[in-house]
Design an enzyme around this catalytic site. Structure first.
Site, mmCIF file in Angstrom:
data_model
loop_
_atom_site.group_PDB
_atom_site.id
_atom_site.type_symbol
_atom_site.label_atom_id
_atom_site.label_comp_id
_atom_site.label_asym_id
_atom_site.label_seq_id
_atom_site.Cartn_x
_atom_site.Cartn_y
_atom_site.Cartn_z
ATOM 1 N N GLU A 35 30.494 -72.046 -91.195
ATOM 2 C CA GLU A 35 29.319 -72.110 -91.467
ATOM 3 C C GLU A 35 28.964 -70.520 -93.062
ATOM 4 O O GLU A 35 27.305 -70.895 -92.589
ATOM 5 C CB GLU A 35 27.892 -73.046 -90.833
ATOM 6 N N GLY A 36 29.211 -70.490 -93.243
ATOM 7 C CA GLY A 36 28.668 -68.345 -93.380
ATOM 8 C C GLY A 36 28.255 -67.687 -92.789
ATOM 9 O O GLY A 36 27.804 -68.085 -91.474
#
Length: 575
Positions: A433-434
């Site tokens: 998620e980043g």
């Protein structure tokens, strides 16, 4: 064994999230104190009895590929069925589409308990929640009516399909295609990797949200569109139709979260994979970020989940493990290692760190709820807090899991105790998620400039006005770095110091929230002898006096600039 920390959760909901104030709004009027307590205690009991007992088999057996499909370990489907039947999936989902319409912050508590019980399994509802958000905000009315009730109930699950072999963090490099069909749908073709719960046997359908390029789309992220692609086609009346030719190529063999099938999915290789456009063509990134921002907070929550589970296990082990006499003590009899000073240090650091990141995530979730009520200031705060929450909570979660192994000593390195699983499971959280480096870049590259820099400055100034002692020192240091970042530093210099600066800022906010909890606990204790409140005060004191000063010491690293990073050429660095 796992025990949901329900009293702690209710305390933080009340004093940090402000759940009672949220319930004063018509939209959240159902979040009465009795309802909140019933949900927190109910999902905690469910997590203890249904999800937690499966954590071990999930790690040792894991999800497996059989005959081209993913099969979950024994007991997982039954646990998922119970999750659906008990209604835990739709706490914050829109009431108009089968959800309960309760605050996101209350759903955050539910996910914490479920994830602490079984982090890998709880990835499935995390992705489904994100799918609900994306469809609710960007889907057509027909898509909402057809898909949201099933997703909100947990009868169907959702995924997010961004990554391709050549396109990781650089989403704009993806090559999956979407070709228009005469019936208004789109033929999706391409391969996606790292798809969490991309296939499983717990639900009757899986709704994939897929980024792809339409014909003649602009290059980069401007040319990306978002498509809803079900595993099994859905008829107009909501019944399931034909197979949609989404093939599971393989699942990854990973360091941890082994019960979470991480899939390679192929679209359109042996038949048409029909998708439906969500939002406008070329509007995929906007729609996907609705899903990702939700997921980033929920991944930050995984730091809390692992922190709580590892701390509980370490405390139980330290209370039972007898080893050596206490140095300087009068008795030479061996004592429980819980009473040795350095073990106490580790345990208190675990406890304080877990409480601090819980407060940070619960505070952020409260701002998300206020933003949905139209509070523009809360929207800005939620955006600012998202990278802080995702990165700091997952970094600290890993540290806490590592300390849990250390408390166990040699037995922590042995898989039999289960302490190592927490560390292995936690290690993914700063990556997906980043990555946390991307979160730090987002902080200094985007979030510091919101409203001309007023959002980031305003929070630091608010904390500085209330802070005392070491927290005041950190507020001053954070303010200095913030000024340098906003007014003086080059892009390279800001990025070079972004990670230590994020840690400073997140620790500042967490320390402020711990001080608030300390004051509330003192008021409630009022000279009494409540172990929970005394523990809350002690944890806050430790965080403020021992952990906050560490972050103050990061000022030099945050302002060192990029020059030291590029003192060597690439060839010299590799020599």
């Amino acid at each position: 064994m796992f025990t949901a920390p329900t009293r702690e959760q209710l305390f933080v909901l009340r004093h940090i999230t402000g759940i009672d104030e949220l319930a004063g709004h018509n939209r959240f009027a159902d979040a009465t104190p009795d309802m909140v307590q019933a949900i927190v205690e109910g999902v905690g009991d469910f997590a203890e009895n249904e999800f937690a007992p499966l954590n071990r088999i999930g790690d040792t057996v894991g999800a497996q590929m059989k005959d081209g499909h993913v099969v979950m370990p024994d007991g997982y489907k039954a646990a998922w069925d119970a999750y659906v039947q008990n209604g835990w999936a739709g706490i914050a989902a829109p009431a108009d589409y089968g959800g309960q319409g309760l605050p996101f912050s209350l759903a955050t508590v539910a996910l914490e308990s479920l994830g602490a019980a079984n982090m890998a399994l709880t990835l499935c509802p995390i992705l489904s929640v994100g799918a609900v958000e994306a469809i609710a905000h960007h889907g057509s009315e027909e898509q909402k009516e057809l898909y949201l009730p099933k997703l909100a109930a947990g009868e169907w699950t959702g995924t997010m399909n961004l990554t391709e072999p050549q396109a990781g963090s650089d989403v704009g490099a993806l090559t999956a295609t979407a070709t228009p069909r005469e019936d208004g749908g789109w033929n999706i073709k391409g391969q996606k990797i790292y798809i969490t719960f991309g296939d499983h046997d717990m639900a009757e359908n899986i709704v994939h949200l897929v980024l792809a390029r339409t014909p003649d789309a602009p290059a980069g992220t401007r040319g990306i569109s978002l498509f809803l692609v079900p595993k099994t086609r859905v008829n107009a009346d909501g019944s399931l139709g034909e197979d949609n030719h989404v093939r599971t190529v393989s699942i990854e063999h990973k360091l941890g979260i082994n019960a979470s099938p991480t899939c390679v999915l192929a679209y359109g290789e042996d038949g048409d994979s029909i998708g439906h456009l969500i939002g406008p063509e070329h509007g995929g990134m906007r729609a996907m970020f609705t899903m990702m921002n939700n997921a980033r907070l929920n991944v930050g929550l995984q730091g809390v989940q692992i922190g709580e589970r590892a701390t509980q296990q370490a405390l139980a082990f330290a209370a039972e493990r007898v080893q050596s006499a206490r140095a300087g003590g009068e008795s030479r009899d061996p004592i429980a290692i819980l009473d040795h000073p350095d073990v106490r240090r580790m345990l208190l650091r675990m406890k304080a760190g877990t409480q601090a990141i819980r407060a940070l995530l619960y505070y952020a979730s409260g701002q998300v709820d206020r933003a949905t009520l139209g509070d523009a200031d809360a929207r800005g705060l939620a955006d600012l807090l998202t990278p802080l929450s995702k990165a700091y909570a997952t970094d600290l979660g890993i540290e806490i899991a590592s300390l849990g192994i250390q408390v166990h000593g040699g037995m922590g390195f042995v898989e039999e105790t289960g302490a190592a699983q927490h560390y292995r499971d936690a290690r993914i959280a700063p990556i997906y998620e980043g990555t946390n480096g991307i979160q730090a870049a987002d902080l200094v590259g985007r979030k510091l400039s919101m409203d001309g820099g007023a959002v980031a400055r305003g929070l630091v100034e608010r904390i500085a006005a209330e802070a005392e002692g070491p927290l005041a020192d950190l507020a001053a240091a954070t303010g200095r770095v913030l000024h340098w970042m906003q007014d003086e530093a080059s892009i390279d210099d800001k990025l070079g110091g972004s990670v230590p600066f994020l840690t400073m800022y997140a620790t500042l906010v967490s320390g402020w929230l711990m001080a608030k909890q300390r004051a509330a606990a003192q008021d409630e204790l009022a000279g009494g002898d409540d172990p929970f409140l005394k523990g809350k005060i002690a944890a806050a004191d430790y965080y403020l006096t021992a952990m906050v000063p560490e972050a103050t010491g990061l000022e030099a690293a945050a302002t060192a600039g990029a020059e030291p990073l590029y003192a060597l050429t690439a060839a010299e660095l590799a020599a």
